[in-house]
Design a protein around this motif. Structure first.
Motif, PDB file in Angstrom:
ATOM      1  N   ALA A 110      -5.172  45.011  11.365  1.00 21.40           N
ATOM      2  CA  ALA A 110      -4.428  45.381  10.156  1.00 21.40           C
ATOM      3  C   ALA A 110      -3.100  46.038  10.500  1.00 21.40           C
ATOM      4  O   ALA A 110      -2.114  45.877   9.765  1.00 21.40           O
ATOM      5  CB  ALA A 110      -5.272  46.322   9.300  1.00 21.40           C
ATOM      6  N   LEU A 111      -3.064  46.779  11.594  1.00 20.54           N
ATOM      7  CA  LEU A 111      -1.840  47.471  11.969  1.00 20.54           C
ATOM      8  C   LEU A 111      -0.815  46.525  12.581  1.00 20.54           C
ATOM      9  O   LEU A 111       0.318  46.929  12.862  1.00 20.54           O
ATOM     10  CB  LEU A 111      -2.159  48.613  12.934  1.00 20.54           C
ATOM     11  N   ASN A 112      -1.188  45.251  12.769  1.00 16.83           N
ATOM     12  CA  ASN A 112      -0.246  44.243  13.254  1.00 16.83           C
ATOM     13  C   ASN A 112       0.359  43.410  12.123  1.00 16.83           C
ATOM     14  O   ASN A 112       1.223  42.567  12.369  1.00 16.83           O
ATOM     15  CB  ASN A 112      -0.948  43.293  14.235  1.00 16.83           C
ATOM     16  N   LEU A 113      -0.079  43.627  10.888  1.00 16.52           N
ATOM     17  CA  LEU A 113       0.337  42.759   9.791  1.00 16.52           C
ATOM     18  C   LEU A 113       1.851  42.669   9.601  1.00 16.52           C
ATOM     19  O   LEU A 113       2.358  41.590   9.256  1.00 16.52           O
ATOM     20  CB  LEU A 113      -0.319  43.213   8.484  1.00 16.52           C
ATOM     21  N   PRO A 114       2.618  43.744   9.814  1.00 19.98           N
ATOM     22  CA  PRO A 114       4.061  43.587   9.635  1.00 19.98           C
ATOM     23  C   PRO A 114       4.664  42.491  10.504  1.00 19.98           C
ATOM     24  O   PRO A 114       5.707  41.923  10.154  1.00 19.98           O
ATOM     25  CB  PRO A 114       4.611  44.965  10.015  1.00 19.98           C
ATOM     26  N   ASP A 115       4.002  42.180  11.619  1.00 18.38           N
ATOM     27  CA  ASP A 115       4.509  41.139  12.515  1.00 18.38           C
ATOM     28  C   ASP A 115       3.745  39.829  12.426  1.00 18.38           C
ATOM     29  O   ASP A 115       4.251  38.784  12.849  1.00 18.38           O
ATOM     30  CB  ASP A 115       4.474  41.637  13.975  1.00 18.38           C
ATOM     31  N   THR A 116       2.524  39.851  11.888  1.00 16.28           N
ATOM     32  CA  THR A 116       1.712  38.640  11.899  1.00 16.28           C
ATOM     33  C   THR A 116       1.684  37.909  10.561  1.00 16.28           C
ATOM     34  O   THR A 116       1.388  36.716  10.524  1.00 16.28           O
ATOM     35  CB  THR A 116       0.256  38.966  12.314  1.00 16.28           C
ATOM     36  N   LEU A 119      -0.714  44.649   2.768  1.00 14.25           N
ATOM     37  CA  LEU A 119       0.506  44.058   3.326  1.00 14.25           C
ATOM     38  C   LEU A 119       0.221  42.675   3.893  1.00 14.25           C
ATOM     39  O   LEU A 119       0.707  42.311   4.959  1.00 14.25           O
ATOM     40  CB  LEU A 119       1.085  44.988   4.395  1.00 14.25           C
ATOM     41  N   SER A 120      -0.555  41.892   3.155  1.00  8.01           N
ATOM     42  CA  SER A 120      -0.950  40.565   3.636  1.00  8.01           C
ATOM     43  C   SER A 120      -0.993  39.590   2.473  1.00  8.01           C
ATOM     44  O   SER A 120      -0.573  39.890   1.355  1.00  8.01           O
ATOM     45  CB  SER A 120      -2.329  40.640   4.314  1.00  8.01           C
ATOM     46  N   THR A 121      -1.549  38.423   2.745  1.00  3.09           N
ATOM     47  CA  THR A 121      -1.713  37.385   1.727  1.00  3.09           C
ATOM     48  C   THR A 121      -2.584  37.835   0.563  1.00  3.09           C
ATOM     49  O   THR A 121      -2.594  37.201  -0.489  1.00  3.09           O
ATOM     50  CB  THR A 121      -2.364  36.144   2.358  1.00  3.09           C
ATOM     51  N   VAL A 122      -3.320  38.919   0.730  1.00  2.00           N
ATOM     52  CA  VAL A 122      -4.195  39.414  -0.330  1.00  2.00           C
ATOM     53  C   VAL A 122      -3.392  39.973  -1.498  1.00  2.00           C
ATOM     54  O   VAL A 122      -3.769  39.788  -2.658  1.00  2.00           O
ATOM     55  CB  VAL A 122      -5.173  40.458   0.234  1.00  2.00           C
ATOM     56  N   ALA A 123      -2.291  40.664  -1.225  1.00  3.14           N
ATOM     57  CA  ALA A 123      -1.504  41.302  -2.286  1.00  3.14           C
ATOM     58  C   ALA A 123      -0.081  40.786  -2.392  1.00  3.14           C
ATOM     59  O   ALA A 123       0.519  40.819  -3.473  1.00  3.14           O
ATOM     60  CB  ALA A 123      -1.478  42.811  -2.074  1.00  3.14           C
ATOM     61  N   ALA A 132       5.479  38.559  -4.572  1.00  2.00           N
ATOM     62  CA  ALA A 132       6.434  37.454  -4.550  1.00  2.00           C
ATOM     63  C   ALA A 132       6.648  36.882  -5.945  1.00  2.00           C
ATOM     64  O   ALA A 132       7.780  36.601  -6.356  1.00  2.00           O
ATOM     65  CB  ALA A 132       5.942  36.367  -3.598  1.00  2.00           C
ATOM     66  N   LEU A 133       5.579  36.708  -6.706  1.00  2.00           N
ATOM     67  CA  LEU A 133       5.699  36.202  -8.071  1.00  2.00           C
ATOM     68  C   LEU A 133       6.511  37.153  -8.946  1.00  2.00           C
ATOM     69  O   LEU A 133       7.219  36.717  -9.861  1.00  2.00           O
ATOM     70  CB  LEU A 133       4.311  35.997  -8.678  1.00  2.00           C
ATOM     71  N   ALA A 134       6.412  38.453  -8.662  1.00  2.00           N
ATOM     72  CA  ALA A 134       7.160  39.443  -9.434  1.00  2.00           C
ATOM     73  C   ALA A 134       8.596  39.584  -8.976  1.00  2.00           C
ATOM     74  O   ALA A 134       9.348  40.387  -9.531  1.00  2.00           O
ATOM     75  CB  ALA A 134       6.451  40.797  -9.340  1.00  2.00           C
ATOM     76  N   GLY A 135       8.983  38.802  -7.979  1.00  2.00           N
ATOM     77  CA  GLY A 135      10.369  38.789  -7.535  1.00  2.00           C
ATOM     78  C   GLY A 135      10.734  39.832  -6.510  1.00  2.00           C
ATOM     79  O   GLY A 135      11.917  40.135  -6.318  1.00  2.00           O
ATOM     80  N   HIS A 136       9.749  40.376  -5.814  1.00  2.00           N
ATOM     81  CA  HIS A 136      10.041  41.430  -4.849  1.00  2.00           C
ATOM     82  C   HIS A 136      10.366  40.870  -3.473  1.00  2.00           C
ATOM     83  O   HIS A 136       9.993  39.747  -3.127  1.00  2.00           O
ATOM     84  CB  HIS A 136       8.869  42.406  -4.772  1.00  2.00           C
ATOM     85  N   ASP A 137      11.042  41.680  -2.695  1.00  2.00           N
ATOM     86  CA  ASP A 137      11.526  41.299  -1.376  1.00  2.00           C
ATOM     87  C   ASP A 137      10.409  41.548  -0.346  1.00  2.00           C
ATOM     88  O   ASP A 137      10.218  42.676   0.110  1.00  2.00           O
ATOM     89  CB  ASP A 137      12.773  42.120  -1.042  1.00  2.00           C
ATOM     90  N   LEU A 138       9.694  40.499   0.009  1.00  2.00           N
ATOM     91  CA  LEU A 138       8.600  40.640   0.972  1.00  2.00           C
ATOM     92  C   LEU A 138       9.109  41.085   2.328  1.00  2.00           C
ATOM     93  O   LEU A 138       8.448  41.859   3.033  1.00  2.00           O
ATOM     94  CB  LEU A 138       7.834  39.319   1.113  1.00  2.00           C
ATOM     95  N   ASP A 139      10.273  40.605   2.711  1.00  2.00           N
ATOM     96  CA  ASP A 139      10.823  40.975   4.022  1.00  2.00           C
ATOM     97  C   ASP A 139      11.101  42.474   4.094  1.00  2.00           C
ATOM     98  O   ASP A 139      10.867  43.108   5.117  1.00  2.00           O
ATOM     99  CB  ASP A 139      12.087  40.176   4.306  1.00  2.00           C
ATOM    100  N   ARG A 187       7.016  47.924   9.251  1.00  2.00           N
ATOM    101  CA  ARG A 187       7.325  47.810  10.680  1.00  2.00           C
ATOM    102  C   ARG A 187       8.016  49.071  11.191  1.00  2.00           C
ATOM    103  O   ARG A 187       7.769  49.526  12.322  1.00  2.00           O
ATOM    104  CB  ARG A 187       8.210  46.578  10.905  1.00  2.00           C
ATOM    105  N   ASP A 188       8.875  49.649  10.372  1.00  2.00           N
ATOM    106  CA  ASP A 188       9.527  50.904  10.766  1.00  2.00           C
ATOM    107  C   ASP A 188       8.492  51.986  11.049  1.00  2.00           C
ATOM    108  O   ASP A 188       8.610  52.734  12.024  1.00  2.00           O
ATOM    109  CB  ASP A 188      10.460  51.384   9.652  1.00  2.00           C
ATOM    110  N   GLU A 189       7.479  52.065  10.191  1.00  2.00           N
ATOM    111  CA  GLU A 189       6.454  53.081  10.387  1.00  2.00           C
ATOM    112  C   GLU A 189       5.593  52.759  11.601  1.00  2.00           C
ATOM    113  O   GLU A 189       5.163  53.661  12.327  1.00  2.00           O
ATOM    114  CB  GLU A 189       5.601  53.206   9.128  1.00  2.00           C
ATOM    115  N   ALA A 190       5.326  51.473  11.830  1.00  2.00           N
ATOM    116  CA  ALA A 190       4.565  51.077  13.015  1.00  2.00           C
ATOM    117  C   ALA A 190       5.299  51.485  14.282  1.00  2.00           C
ATOM    118  O   ALA A 190       4.686  51.926  15.267  1.00  2.00           O
ATOM    119  CB  ALA A 190       4.315  49.571  13.006  1.00  2.00           C
ATOM    120  N   ASP A 191       6.619  51.344  14.267  1.00  2.00           N
ATOM    121  CA  ASP A 191       7.410  51.685  15.450  1.00  2.00           C
ATOM    122  C   ASP A 191       7.400  53.181  15.741  1.00  2.00           C
ATOM    123  O   ASP A 191       7.767  53.600  16.848  1.00  2.00           O
ATOM    124  CB  ASP A 191       8.850  51.208  15.261  1.00  2.00           C
TER     125      ASP A 191
END
Length: 428
Positions: free
Chosen positions: A47-53, A191-195, A200-207, A214-218
């Motif tokens: 789960a802690l790899n999701l920002p990159d996977t 932070l995955s395909t689950v939510a 994305a449908l609501a127009g939010h910036d997934l990136d 990712r900032d917090e992971a770093d």
């Protein structure tokens, strides 16, 4: 994410800076175990790899077929629903977002009656494809759409595992289908395909969401004094060991109310093992200053209060007034008022020696929410490592699921027999 643990020190129960420094040696060892788990993509640690996977392009491609929906309905339960609710409630968006995560008939009917079904996208989420509540609700949604003359196959997207009922349904009806990430428990899957499809449908910036995470992971490091997430997790663990068995999560932003609900599942299901773990309590500032704060400040010394706020927020001016005694409000702003309420609550708790922690994000936007969700997940994992519990399992939850399925005729489960053993003392 910014974490201030100063008010958690030298309160009651007593936690000193020296005690945290001693604990930091164990934090370093725990961090090494977490990093090994991440490197191996081991169950839970993945789960802690999701920002990159996670692949945001695949998510965007899956929802592109739906042109300008008016609403999106997530059908799931627990971690399959709370992440979506947290993201959409925090960030708003271009469409109305709803969650169907309970099987109360009155609630289900009321929600479905309120939806513009022909303009609603349904996102069904179940790793196994057999979750009783989720599948029952989806069958009801599907029937309701058909009765209204809506082709549900044109309005449905599925996120599930590699096999099971939902996977077969998606293949039969050529539904867009996304994979639940391997090795990621539902409560860690926001932070995955689950939510993210709902975001994305609501127009939010997934990136931007993933960049914040990712900032917090770093910032994860071998010392709690170098990592906001670890500082929070270690402080919670140390206080619980000293008697603070309750953690009141109190955001001072109404858009983060669902975040407190998401946190409650993360904390309770991950850490409530072997007769230890903090009990999460949901609160909302400033509302619950007038309901719960009395207990936190003057009740038993068994609580940590976590105060969350954005450093920047939209504001609204307060009109001038000639009402006696209210002139100090006129010409000010609601933003200044809620910040004053936040700081007054913090000071009130500190004056009463009640430990509290301040968590701040720069803004309730995609980047800030990504930081906050990832930070809490990492804090939870660290707490579990320090406590020596199986953070990523939920045996008590599974027991209840088996009992319910047995009662409904979904299999022969010995847990169902316990229902008949209920003790009764009925007062009519």
């Amino acid at each position: 994410m910014h974490v201030d643990i100063g008010n958690a020190l030298d309160a009651e129960p007593r936690l000193t800076r020296a005690a945290l420094e001693r604990l930091d040696e164990r934090v370093a060892d725990a961090h090494d175990r977490i990093e090994r788990g991440r490197a191996d993509a081991a169950h839970g640690y993945a789960a802690l790899n999701l920002p990159d996977t996670v692949d945001p392009d695949a998510i965007r491609a899956a929802v592109d077929r739906f042109d300008d929906p008016a609403a999106v309905l997530t059908v799931g339960i627990g971690g399959s629903a709370l992440g979506a609710a947290t993201l959409t409630d925090a960030l708003g968006g271009d469409i109305d977002a709803y969650v169907l995560d309970n099987v109360d008939p009155a609630g289900v009917d009321a929600l479905l009656d309120s939806l513009p079904l022909s303009e609603t996208v349904v996102h069904v989420v179940s790793r196994s494809g057999t979750t009783a509540e989720t599948l029952a609700n989806f069958l009801v949604v599907r029937e309701t759409m058909a009765d209204a003359g809506v082709d549900w196959t044109e309005r449905t997207i599925v996120t599930t595992g590699p096999e099971g009922n939902l996977r077969a349904l998606a293949e039969t009806h050529d539904l867009p289908a996304l994979d639940v990430p391997a090795g990621v428990p539902g409560r860690f899957s926001a932070l995955s395909t689950v939510a993210l499809p709902v975001a994305a449908l609501a127009g939010h910036d997934l990136d931007a969401l993933l960049a914040g995470a990712r900032d917090e992971a770093d910032r994860l490091a071998g010392s709690l004094f170098d990592s906001p997430a670890y500082a929070y997790g270690a402080t919670c663990y140390a206080l619980e060991r000293r008697g603070a068995g309750v953690n009141a999560m109190m955001p001072y932003a109404e858009s983060l109310d669902s975040f407190a609900e998401w946190f409650a599942q993360l904390w309770a299901e991950s850490l409530g093992k072997d007769a230890i773990g903090q009990t999460p309590v949901r609160a909302l500032g400033a509302t619950d200053q007038h309901s719960q704060l009395q207990l936190y400040r003057a009740g038993p010394r068994d609580k940590l209060v976590t105060l969350v706020r954005p450093r920047e927020r939209p504001d609204r001016s307060i009109p001038e007034t000639d009402l006696e005694g209210l002139s100090y409000l006129g010409g000010g702003s609601l933003g200044a008022l809620i910040d004053a309420e936040f700081e007054a609550t913090e000071a009130s708790l500190a004056a009463a020696n009640c430990p509290n922690v301040r968590i701040e994000i720069d803004c309730v936007d995609e980047r800030g929410v990504g930081e906050l969700l990832y930070g809490m997940e990492a804090a939870c994992v660290l707490y579990g490592e320090l406590a020596g519990v199986e953070t990523f399992t939920q045996p008590a939850v599974e027991w209840g699921k088996r009992a319910a399925r047995g009662l409904l005729g979904g299999g022969d489960f010995e847990e169902a027999a316990a229902v008949g053993e209920k003790r009764s003392l009925v007062i009519d």
